[in-house]
Scaffold this active site. Structure first.
Site, PDB file in Angstrom:
ATOM      1  N   HIS A 271     -28.539  67.902 -26.549  1.00 38.32           N
ATOM      2  CA  HIS A 271     -27.246  67.220 -26.598  1.00 38.32           C
ATOM      3  C   HIS A 271     -26.324  67.729 -27.704  1.00 38.32           C
ATOM      4  O   HIS A 271     -26.766  68.321 -28.689  1.00 38.32           O
ATOM      5  CB  HIS A 271     -27.477  65.716 -26.769  1.00 38.32           C
ATOM      6  CG  HIS A 271     -28.054  65.064 -25.550  1.00 38.32           C
ATOM      7  ND1 HIS A 271     -27.281  64.496 -24.575  1.00 38.32           N
ATOM      8  CD2 HIS A 271     -29.340  64.927 -25.141  1.00 38.32           C
ATOM      9  CE1 HIS A 271     -28.069  64.016 -23.618  1.00 38.32           C
ATOM     10  NE2 HIS A 271     -29.328  64.264 -23.929  1.00 38.32           N
TER      11      HIS A 271
ATOM     12  N   HIS B 181     -34.361  52.714 -24.997  1.00 32.98           N
ATOM     13  CA  HIS B 181     -34.364  53.985 -25.724  1.00 32.98           C
ATOM     14  C   HIS B 181     -34.772  53.766 -27.183  1.00 32.98           C
ATOM     15  O   HIS B 181     -34.460  52.751 -27.780  1.00 32.98           O
ATOM     16  CB  HIS B 181     -32.967  54.610 -25.661  1.00 32.98           C
ATOM     17  CG  HIS B 181     -32.844  55.894 -26.425  1.00 32.98           C
ATOM     18  ND1 HIS B 181     -33.344  57.078 -25.943  1.00 32.98           N
ATOM     19  CD2 HIS B 181     -32.327  56.159 -27.645  1.00 32.98           C
ATOM     20  CE1 HIS B 181     -33.107  58.039 -26.836  1.00 32.98           C
ATOM     21  NE2 HIS B 181     -32.494  57.503 -27.884  1.00 32.98           N
TER      22      HIS B 181
ATOM     23  N   HIS C 229     -35.650  64.474 -19.520  1.00 32.74           N
ATOM     24  CA  HIS C 229     -34.971  63.652 -18.518  1.00 32.74           C
ATOM     25  C   HIS C 229     -35.770  63.669 -17.210  1.00 32.74           C
ATOM     26  O   HIS C 229     -36.684  64.476 -17.038  1.00 32.74           O
ATOM     27  CB  HIS C 229     -33.544  64.150 -18.315  1.00 32.74           C
ATOM     28  CG  HIS C 229     -32.613  63.822 -19.468  1.00 32.74           C
ATOM     29  ND1 HIS C 229     -31.425  63.180 -19.307  1.00 32.74           N
ATOM     30  CD2 HIS C 229     -32.728  64.061 -20.800  1.00 32.74           C
ATOM     31  CE1 HIS C 229     -30.824  63.027 -20.484  1.00 32.74           C
ATOM     32  NE2 HIS C 229     -31.589  63.563 -21.415  1.00 32.74           N
TER      33      HIS C 229
ATOM     34  N   HIS D 211     -38.481  55.514 -24.448  1.00 35.04           N
ATOM     35  CA  HIS D 211     -38.686  56.217 -23.186  1.00 35.04           C
ATOM     36  C   HIS D 211     -39.753  57.277 -23.427  1.00 35.04           C
ATOM     37  O   HIS D 211     -39.847  57.825 -24.530  1.00 35.04           O
ATOM     38  CB  HIS D 211     -37.387  56.910 -22.752  1.00 35.04           C
ATOM     39  CG  HIS D 211     -36.227  55.977 -22.564  1.00 35.04           C
ATOM     40  ND1 HIS D 211     -34.933  56.316 -22.927  1.00 35.04           N
ATOM     41  CD2 HIS D 211     -36.184  54.728 -22.035  1.00 35.04           C
ATOM     42  CE1 HIS D 211     -34.128  55.299 -22.608  1.00 35.04           C
ATOM     43  NE2 HIS D 211     -34.861  54.321 -22.081  1.00 35.04           N
TER      44      HIS D 211
ATOM     45  N   ARG E  72     -24.278  66.909 -22.573  1.00 32.80           N
ATOM     46  CA  ARG E  72     -25.498  67.683 -22.293  1.00 32.80           C
ATOM     47  C   ARG E  72     -25.153  69.165 -22.377  1.00 32.80           C
ATOM     48  O   ARG E  72     -24.582  69.733 -21.458  1.00 32.80           O
ATOM     49  CB  ARG E  72     -26.035  67.311 -20.908  1.00 32.80           C
ATOM     50  CG  ARG E  72     -26.305  65.819 -20.792  1.00 32.80           C
ATOM     51  CD  ARG E  72     -26.791  65.386 -19.427  1.00 32.80           C
ATOM     52  NE  ARG E  72     -27.049  63.946 -19.433  1.00 32.80           N
ATOM     53  CZ  ARG E  72     -27.765  63.287 -18.529  1.00 32.80           C
ATOM     54  NH1 ARG E  72     -28.272  63.951 -17.497  1.00 32.80           N
ATOM     55  NH2 ARG E  72     -27.965  61.987 -18.635  1.00 32.80           N
TER      56      ARG E  72
ATOM     57  N   HIS F 273     -33.044  59.590 -19.127  1.00 34.43           N
ATOM     58  CA  HIS F 273     -34.267  59.901 -19.875  1.00 34.43           C
ATOM     59  C   HIS F 273     -35.480  59.481 -19.040  1.00 34.43           C
ATOM     60  O   HIS F 273     -35.436  58.422 -18.396  1.00 34.43           O
ATOM     61  CB  HIS F 273     -34.312  59.121 -21.200  1.00 34.43           C
ATOM     62  CG  HIS F 273     -33.185  59.466 -22.134  1.00 34.43           C
ATOM     63  ND1 HIS F 273     -33.076  58.922 -23.390  1.00 34.43           N
ATOM     64  CD2 HIS F 273     -32.144  60.326 -21.984  1.00 34.43           C
ATOM     65  CE1 HIS F 273     -31.990  59.423 -23.984  1.00 34.43           C
ATOM     66  NE2 HIS F 273     -31.413  60.274 -23.142  1.00 34.43           N
TER      67      HIS F 273
ATOM     68  N   ASP G 202     -38.249  60.365 -24.984  1.00 29.28           N
ATOM     69  CA  ASP G 202     -37.520  60.290 -26.263  1.00 29.28           C
ATOM     70  C   ASP G 202     -38.199  61.117 -27.354  1.00 29.28           C
ATOM     71  O   ASP G 202     -39.082  60.645 -28.069  1.00 29.28           O
ATOM     72  CB  ASP G 202     -37.402  58.826 -26.722  1.00 29.28           C
ATOM     73  CG  ASP G 202     -36.455  58.034 -25.849  1.00 29.28           C
ATOM     74  OD1 ASP G 202     -35.714  58.651 -25.059  1.00 29.28           O
ATOM     75  OD2 ASP G 202     -36.478  56.789 -25.965  1.00 29.28           O
TER      76      ASP G 202
ATOM     77  N   HIS H 176     -34.322  65.522 -25.445  1.00 29.83           N
ATOM     78  CA  HIS H 176     -35.053  64.579 -24.590  1.00 29.83           C
ATOM     79  C   HIS H 176     -35.653  65.255 -23.366  1.00 29.83           C
ATOM     80  O   HIS H 176     -35.194  66.309 -22.951  1.00 29.83           O
ATOM     81  CB  HIS H 176     -34.109  63.491 -24.047  1.00 29.83           C
ATOM     82  CG  HIS H 176     -33.207  62.880 -25.060  1.00 29.83           C
ATOM     83  ND1 HIS H 176     -31.863  62.792 -24.889  1.00 29.83           N
ATOM     84  CD2 HIS H 176     -33.483  62.336 -26.274  1.00 29.83           C
ATOM     85  CE1 HIS H 176     -31.316  62.201 -25.950  1.00 29.83           C
ATOM     86  NE2 HIS H 176     -32.279  61.926 -26.813  1.00 29.83           N
TER      87      HIS H 176
HETATM   88 CU   LIG Z   1     -30.991  63.480 -23.237  1.00 31.92          CU
HETATM   89 ZN   LIG Z   2     -34.327  57.699 -24.250  1.00 32.96          ZN
END
Ligand SMILES: [Cu+2]
Ligand SMILES: [Zn+2]
Ligand SMILES: *[C@@H]1O[C@H](CO)[C@@H](O)[C@H](O)[C@H]1NC(C)=O
Length: 198
Positions: free
Chosen positions: A163, A114, A91, A123, A186, A106, A126, A89
């Site tokens: 992740h 999401h 962020h 997002h 993370r 995000h 995403d 993602h």
């Molecule tokens: Cu993430």
């Molecule tokens: Zn997201």
């Protein structure tokens, strides 16, 4: 004699006009070059392992975004992963030295839930999952129409987070699914920065 002067003034006037015209043309061409619609905006991100998590994830992600295109190309390699899918993602904030918590949520300027990269609501950040092979490397090759390197949606200065687990793309049926995709810890992160392209 008067006729002679008239001709002289006409010739001098014409030369002046041509000079000024040429000057403006050069100015305009320089301006057009500076704001060339085909210019590629280029950015990079060097992943750093989160020291708060076990492992040694790293990699380089490169962004290519033409000025006249809605489609951004995001490519690169992530190493040191367990085999399988890992949430990937953008962020909200930049990070320093793998402090991935500082990236916060995000990137979501629209206030949407999401979702997966192709979902109607997602997002901006995403980008779904990347998939690592037996060798622990995931080859990233994403084309996206939402993420941008310029304008009010620019992700420059924000971060990429990789992740520990698979992003369920908002289909998990619980609250976490609609905020984080239940992608877990993370593992690594980096700040996206503008770079010259070669
Ligand atoms: Cu993430
Ligand atoms: Zn997201
Ligand atoms: C990713 O790895 C491939 C080879 O496996 C290489 O060709 C490519 O240049 C790498 N991408 C980046 C952005 O380093």
């Amino acid at each position: 004699m008067a006729k002679c002067l008239q001709v002289l003034f006409f010739v001098v006037g014409a030369i002046c006009c041509a000079g000024i015209g040429a000057g403006f043309t050069v100015l305009f061409m320089n301006f057009a070059k500076d704001s060339s619609p085909n210019e590629e905006v280029h950015a990079e991100c060097f992943l750093v392992q989160n020291p708060g998590e076990p492992g040694d994830v790293g990699g380089v992600i490169v962004f290519h975004h033409m000025r006249d295109s809605t489609t951004i190309h995001i490519e690169g390699n992530v190493t040191g992963l367990s085999k399988g899918l890992h949430g990937f993602h953008i962020h909200t904030y930049g990070v320093v030295d793998g402090d991935c918590g500082a990236a916060e949520a995000h990137y979501n300027p629209d206030g949407f839930v999401h979702g997966g990269p192709d979902a109607e609501q997602r997002h901006v950040g995403d980008l779904g999952n990347i998939e690592s092979g037996e060798d622990g490397t995931a080859h990233v090759n994403i084309h996206d129409n939402i993420v941008s390197l310029y304008g009010d949606r620019a992700v420059v200065g924000r971060s990429i987070v990789v992740h520990a687990k698979e992003d369920d793309l908002g289909l998990g049926g619980d609250e976490g699914s609609l905020t984080t995709g239940n992608a877990g810890a993370r593992l690594a992160c980096c700040t996206i920065f503008l770079a010259p392209h070669d």
